[in-house]
Design a protein around this motif. Sequence first.
Motif, PDB file in Angstrom:
ATOM      1  N   ARG A 173      61.933  39.486  38.670  1.00 18.40           N
ATOM      2  CA  ARG A 173      62.120  39.967  37.260  1.00 18.40           C
ATOM      3  C   ARG A 173      63.041  39.227  36.358  1.00 18.40           C
ATOM      4  O   ARG A 173      63.271  39.306  35.128  1.00 18.40           O
ATOM      5  CB  ARG A 173      62.603  41.558  37.583  1.00 18.40           C
ATOM      6  CG  ARG A 173      64.010  41.719  37.691  1.00 18.40           C
ATOM      7  CD  ARG A 173      64.443  42.965  37.931  1.00 18.40           C
ATOM      8  NE  ARG A 173      66.021  43.209  38.210  1.00 18.40           N
ATOM      9  CZ  ARG A 173      66.775  43.014  39.130  1.00 18.40           C
ATOM     10  NH1 ARG A 173      65.929  42.586  40.299  1.00 18.40           N
ATOM     11  NH2 ARG A 173      67.937  43.057  39.295  1.00 18.40           N
ATOM     12  N   PHE A 216      51.844  44.812  37.950  1.00 21.39           N
ATOM     13  CA  PHE A 216      52.375  43.652  38.605  1.00 21.39           C
ATOM     14  C   PHE A 216      51.289  43.323  39.834  1.00 21.39           C
ATOM     15  O   PHE A 216      51.232  42.141  39.926  1.00 21.39           O
ATOM     16  CB  PHE A 216      53.816  43.777  39.485  1.00 21.39           C
ATOM     17  CG  PHE A 216      54.343  42.767  40.157  1.00 21.39           C
ATOM     18  CD1 PHE A 216      54.576  41.575  39.506  1.00 21.39           C
ATOM     19  CD2 PHE A 216      54.723  42.803  41.618  1.00 21.39           C
ATOM     20  CE1 PHE A 216      54.942  40.574  40.076  1.00 21.39           C
ATOM     21  CE2 PHE A 216      55.299  41.754  41.981  1.00 21.39           C
ATOM     22  CZ  PHE A 216      55.388  40.445  41.392  1.00 21.39           C
ATOM     23  N   ILE A 236      56.882  35.211  34.430  1.00 18.59           N
ATOM     24  CA  ILE A 236      56.561  35.780  36.068  1.00 18.59           C
ATOM     25  C   ILE A 236      55.269  35.106  36.103  1.00 18.59           C
ATOM     26  O   ILE A 236      55.133  34.751  37.394  1.00 18.59           O
ATOM     27  CB  ILE A 236      56.451  37.278  35.702  1.00 18.59           C
ATOM     28  CG1 ILE A 236      57.922  37.833  35.581  1.00 18.59           C
ATOM     29  CG2 ILE A 236      55.740  37.657  36.996  1.00 18.59           C
ATOM     30  CD1 ILE A 236      57.649  39.434  35.345  1.00 18.59           C
ATOM     31  N   SER A 242      67.027  45.170  33.167  1.00 17.33           N
ATOM     32  CA  SER A 242      65.859  44.065  33.392  1.00 17.33           C
ATOM     33  C   SER A 242      64.937  44.887  34.438  1.00 17.33           C
ATOM     34  O   SER A 242      63.932  44.723  34.629  1.00 17.33           O
ATOM     35  CB  SER A 242      66.536  42.974  34.156  1.00 17.33           C
ATOM     36  OG  SER A 242      66.964  43.426  35.547  1.00 17.33           O
ATOM     37  N   PHE A 255      60.608  45.670  34.005  1.00 18.90           N
ATOM     38  CA  PHE A 255      59.587  44.719  34.809  1.00 18.90           C
ATOM     39  C   PHE A 255      58.340  45.647  34.990  1.00 18.90           C
ATOM     40  O   PHE A 255      58.701  46.940  34.712  1.00 18.90           O
ATOM     41  CB  PHE A 255      60.450  44.838  36.519  1.00 18.90           C
ATOM     42  CG  PHE A 255      59.584  43.955  37.081  1.00 18.90           C
ATOM     43  CD1 PHE A 255      59.286  42.619  36.967  1.00 18.90           C
ATOM     44  CD2 PHE A 255      58.989  44.608  38.242  1.00 18.90           C
ATOM     45  CE1 PHE A 255      58.725  41.934  38.140  1.00 18.90           C
ATOM     46  CE2 PHE A 255      58.198  43.951  39.260  1.00 18.90           C
ATOM     47  CZ  PHE A 255      58.198  42.441  39.012  1.00 18.90           C
ATOM     48  N   GLU A 274      60.814  44.097  45.042  1.00 22.25           N
ATOM     49  CA  GLU A 274      61.434  44.249  43.769  1.00 22.25           C
ATOM     50  C   GLU A 274      61.587  45.544  43.363  1.00 22.25           C
ATOM     51  O   GLU A 274      60.811  46.427  43.710  1.00 22.25           O
ATOM     52  CB  GLU A 274      60.451  43.421  42.921  1.00 22.25           C
ATOM     53  CG  GLU A 274      60.936  43.105  41.215  1.00 22.25           C
ATOM     54  CD  GLU A 274      62.405  42.673  41.283  1.00 22.25           C
ATOM     55  OE1 GLU A 274      63.260  43.564  41.395  1.00 22.25           O
ATOM     56  OE2 GLU A 274      62.538  41.478  41.173  1.00 22.25           O
TER      57      GLU A 274
END
Length: 318
Positions: A211, A288, A216, A278, A282, A237
């Motif tokens: 992150r 993701f 990314i 942060s 994410f 994460e």
Amino acid sequence: MAARRSRALWQLSGRGWSRALLSLRPPWGWARPMSTEKPGAHTHFGFETVSEEEKGGKVYQVFESVAEKYDVMNDSMSLGLHRVWKDLLLQKMHPFSGTKLLDVAGGTGDIAFRFLNYIKAQNQRQQQRELKSHQNLSWEEIGKWYQNSRSPLGESHVVICDINKEMLKVGKKKAQTLGHKRGLAWVVGDAEELPFDDDKFDVYTIAFGIRNVTHIDRALQEAYRVLKPGGRFLCLEFSQVSNPIISRLYDLYSFQVIPVMGEVIAGDWKSYQYLVESIRRFPPQEEFKEMIEDAGFQKVTYESLTSGIVAIHSGFKL
């Protein structure tokens, strides 16, 4: 990420790695030249909008600032749960003897040391099983068997790659304290442009690091590139909490307590304010997952832990 370096700075430890120093070509290949990036694009640094170049410097300063207290703060912020999450990551990895692991953003060595301990325990169990199958050996024969048996790590090794030299310094000190002398290499490198050749590693891990990268998608593409065909990507994460009640309590703890802890324990409010922000920036688990698939990985899955506070994503290079 911090300014790109033209070459990787690396230091090897252990008998096998010392021999690699004498060869013309390191086990992972020569460092790839790092490209320069066009300025002008913007991204986020927590809740703040900054230029991409500026974010790299800011993130580097955060981890340079917190390096010495990083492990203590992890225990304090997660109430020790980060240890359980990392243990679960190793269980999901289930590495075999001979595994070559690349741990990115792993400066303090938490994943690497778990990997080495896992491999040692696995090999010791195998040796015990082999010894039991030779019940009729004499003491002299048993002594010779132990002398000729393979090393506790076999051919396994781990490369810890981190862009922050201060984090790597902390990891090296921990390795000495814990007695890890073999099977380790420490490399300064950028997750978005890894200093390794293609198809070099069996497993790629990144825990609480992805992150913080500026792009990314580029980090994921690099993970795919350096893995061998059949290799596995694993990412631990922070993620999105599904339960609304737990989510509100988690937000309250994150924004009202963690920065205060950062100030009291590490003398750094701003760095831990950024870390909390942060996490909120994410992408959630499904999004993701799609990003990992876009990078080329197949059989991508994820497992949410502790009501989704963190998640482990897994994918294969097939």
